[in-house]
Motif scaffolding. Structure first.
Motif, mmCIF file in Angstrom:
data_model
loop_
_atom_site.group_PDB
_atom_site.id
_atom_site.type_symbol
_atom_site.label_atom_id
_atom_site.label_comp_id
_atom_site.label_asym_id
_atom_site.label_seq_id
_atom_site.Cartn_x
_atom_site.Cartn_y
_atom_site.Cartn_z
ATOM 1 N N LYS A 1 0.841 -1.200 0.000
ATOM 2 C CA LYS A 1 0.000 0.000 0.000
ATOM 3 C C LYS A 1 0.874 1.247 0.000
ATOM 4 C CE LYS A 1 -3.616 2.249 2.701
ATOM 5 N NZ LYS A 1 -4.416 2.175 3.926
ATOM 6 N N VAL A 2 1.890 1.271 0.854
ATOM 7 C CA VAL A 2 2.801 2.421 0.931
ATOM 8 C C VAL A 2 3.550 2.606 -0.389
ATOM 9 C CG1 VAL A 2 4.917 3.252 2.042
ATOM 10 C CG2 VAL A 2 3.070 2.327 3.427
ATOM 11 N N ALA A 3 3.945 1.496 -1.007
ATOM 12 C CA ALA A 3 4.684 1.557 -2.267
ATOM 13 C C ALA A 3 3.774 1.819 -3.470
ATOM 14 C CB ALA A 3 5.440 0.258 -2.480
ATOM 15 N N GLY A 4 2.458 1.699 -3.269
ATOM 16 C CA GLY A 4 1.530 1.899 -4.380
ATOM 17 C C GLY A 4 1.621 0.786 -5.413
ATOM 18 N N GLU A 5 1.902 -0.415 -4.963
ATOM 19 C CA GLU A 5 2.083 -1.569 -5.842
ATOM 20 C C GLU A 5 1.143 -2.688 -5.430
ATOM 21 O OE1 GLU A 5 4.145 -2.193 -8.393
ATOM 22 O OE2 GLU A 5 5.523 -0.503 -8.332
ATOM 23 N N SER A 6 1.047 -3.689 -6.290
ATOM 24 C CA SER A 6 0.378 -4.938 -5.926
ATOM 25 C C SER A 6 1.456 -6.018 -5.930
ATOM 26 C CB SER A 6 -0.735 -5.274 -6.920
ATOM 27 O OG SER A 6 -0.208 -5.362 -8.220
ATOM 28 N N ASP A 7 1.231 -7.094 -5.197
ATOM 29 C CA ASP A 7 2.254 -8.135 -5.112
ATOM 30 C C ASP A 7 2.392 -8.831 -6.459
ATOM 31 O OD1 ASP A 7 4.268 -9.211 -3.666
ATOM 32 O OD2 ASP A 7 3.009 -10.486 -2.411
ATOM 33 N N ARG A 8 3.614 -9.012 -6.867
ATOM 34 C CA ARG A 8 3.905 -9.642 -8.148
ATOM 35 C C ARG A 8 5.296 -10.242 -8.095
ATOM 36 N NH1 ARG A 8 7.161 -5.758 -10.741
ATOM 37 N NH2 ARG A 8 6.958 -3.709 -9.820
ATOM 38 N N LEU A 9 5.614 -11.020 -9.103
ATOM 39 C CA LEU A 9 6.947 -11.594 -9.199
ATOM 40 C C LEU A 9 7.893 -10.586 -9.842
ATOM 41 C CD1 LEU A 9 6.104 -15.225 -10.355
ATOM 42 C CD2 LEU A 9 6.866 -14.475 -8.091
ATOM 43 N N VAL A 10 9.101 -10.513 -9.318
ATOM 44 C CA VAL A 10 10.113 -9.573 -9.794
ATOM 45 C C VAL A 10 11.289 -10.375 -10.327
ATOM 46 C CG1 VAL A 10 11.738 -7.812 -9.016
ATOM 47 C CG2 VAL A 10 9.413 -7.832 -8.113
ATOM 48 N N ARG A 11 11.709 -10.072 -11.547
ATOM 49 C CA ARG A 11 12.832 -10.777 -12.156
ATOM 50 C C ARG A 11 14.148 -10.101 -11.770
ATOM 51 N NH1 ARG A 11 11.037 -14.093 -16.491
ATOM 52 N NH2 ARG A 11 13.214 -14.707 -16.573
ATOM 53 N N GLU A 12 15.265 -10.650 -12.215
ATOM 54 C CA GLU A 12 16.605 -10.248 -11.789
ATOM 55 C C GLU A 12 16.900 -8.758 -11.980
ATOM 56 O OE1 GLU A 12 20.379 -9.990 -10.384
ATOM 57 O OE2 GLU A 12 18.984 -11.620 -10.073
ATOM 58 N N ASN A 13 16.632 -8.198 -13.140
ATOM 59 C CA ASN A 13 16.963 -6.786 -13.383
ATOM 60 C C ASN A 13 16.249 -5.854 -12.411
ATOM 61 O OD1 ASN A 13 18.711 -7.391 -15.443
ATOM 62 N ND2 ASN A 13 17.200 -7.084 -17.055
ATOM 63 N N GLU A 14 14.980 -6.098 -12.179
ATOM 64 C CA GLU A 14 14.226 -5.258 -11.250
ATOM 65 C C GLU A 14 14.658 -5.514 -9.803
ATOM 66 O OE1 GLU A 14 9.657 -3.826 -10.364
ATOM 67 O OE2 GLU A 14 9.990 -5.579 -11.634
ATOM 68 N N ARG A 15 14.979 -6.763 -9.472
ATOM 69 C CA ARG A 15 15.476 -7.074 -8.134
ATOM 70 C C ARG A 15 16.753 -6.296 -7.835
ATOM 71 N NH1 ARG A 15 19.710 -8.314 -6.070
ATOM 72 N NH2 ARG A 15 20.481 -9.060 -8.031
ATOM 73 N N LYS A 16 17.608 -6.214 -8.829
ATOM 74 C CA LYS A 16 18.864 -5.477 -8.657
ATOM 75 C C LYS A 16 18.592 -3.987 -8.444
ATOM 76 C CE LYS A 16 23.457 -4.909 -10.492
ATOM 77 N NZ LYS A 16 24.411 -5.275 -11.527
ATOM 78 N N GLN A 17 17.633 -3.425 -9.149
ATOM 79 C CA GLN A 17 17.275 -2.016 -8.959
ATOM 80 C C GLN A 17 16.699 -1.780 -7.564
ATOM 81 O OE1 GLN A 17 14.562 -1.225 -12.155
ATOM 82 N NE2 GLN A 17 16.174 -0.355 -13.443
ATOM 83 N N ILE A 18 15.900 -2.694 -7.083
ATOM 84 C CA ILE A 18 15.252 -2.532 -5.783
ATOM 85 C C ILE A 18 16.251 -2.681 -4.639
ATOM 86 C CG2 ILE A 18 13.576 -3.563 -4.190
ATOM 87 C CD1 ILE A 18 11.929 -4.304 -6.720
ATOM 88 N N LEU B 1 11.088 -20.472 -11.658
ATOM 89 C CA LEU B 1 9.977 -20.453 -12.604
ATOM 90 C C LEU B 1 10.164 -21.453 -13.735
ATOM 91 C CD1 LEU B 1 9.509 -16.591 -12.967
ATOM 92 C CD2 LEU B 1 8.312 -18.146 -11.434
ATOM 93 N N GLY B 2 11.402 -21.772 -14.042
ATOM 94 C CA GLY B 2 11.711 -22.696 -15.125
ATOM 95 C C GLY B 2 13.169 -23.095 -15.032
ATOM 96 N N VAL B 3 13.682 -23.692 -16.089
ATOM 97 C CA VAL B 3 15.059 -24.169 -16.089
ATOM 98 C C VAL B 3 16.042 -23.024 -15.858
ATOM 99 C CG1 VAL B 3 16.827 -25.349 -17.441
ATOM 100 C CG2 VAL B 3 14.455 -26.076 -17.595
ATOM 101 N N ASN B 4 15.882 -21.921 -16.547
ATOM 102 C CA ASN B 4 16.789 -20.776 -16.427
ATOM 103 C C ASN B 4 16.066 -19.521 -15.978
ATOM 104 O OD1 ASN B 4 19.111 -22.164 -17.364
ATOM 105 N ND2 ASN B 4 18.333 -22.003 -19.448
ATOM 106 N N SER B 5 15.063 -19.659 -15.150
ATOM 107 C CA SER B 5 14.224 -18.526 -14.822
ATOM 108 C C SER B 5 13.878 -18.516 -13.334
ATOM 109 C CB SER B 5 12.943 -18.656 -15.652
ATOM 110 O OG SER B 5 12.284 -17.463 -15.762
ATOM 111 N N VAL B 6 14.157 -17.372 -12.667
ATOM 112 C CA VAL B 6 13.827 -17.216 -11.253
ATOM 113 C C VAL B 6 13.187 -15.847 -11.034
ATOM 114 C CG1 VAL B 6 15.678 -18.731 -10.432
ATOM 115 C CG2 VAL B 6 16.090 -16.279 -10.643
ATOM 116 N N ALA B 7 12.497 -15.706 -9.888
ATOM 117 C CA ALA B 7 11.873 -14.433 -9.538
ATOM 118 C C ALA B 7 11.693 -14.373 -8.029
ATOM 119 C CB ALA B 7 10.527 -14.289 -10.242
#
Length: 98
Positions: free
Chosen positions: A18-35, A58-64
């Protein structure tokens, strides 16, 4: 005393989002690094130590990560301090032992 990452409660998740003005979602590597501003290798190291939210495969070469977990990690002061200055904490502990 070992500090470990603990997941936020559903109420804490809702408040953070609520404070961040977001809804819960999966975040991939590039956005995780920014956060978090942590490198991929530092994140991996902290996950192994139990100090960082654990990734979801999430898959063989995919995480979040859940956005609410990353926000909790950033805004939880005790945990963030331990992660951002691990050497300072070690030196302080060594000085206390002398």
């Amino acid at each position: 005393m070992t500090i470990q990452y603990t997941r936020p409660t559903p109420e804490q998740r809702q408040e953070l989002l609520k404070v961040a003005g977001e809804s819960d979602r999966l975040v991939r590597e590039n956005e995780r690094k920014q956060i978090t501003t942590l490198s991929r290798s530092r994140t991996w190291e902290l996950e192994r130590l139990g100090l960082h939210p654990v990734r979801t495969k999430l898959g063989v070469n995919s995480v979040a990560w859940l956005l609410s977990d990353l926000l909790w990690f950033i805004y939880h002061p005790t945990l963030t301090q331990a992660v951002s200055s691990p050497r300072t904490n070690s030196k302080a502990q060594l000085g206390a032992q002398k």
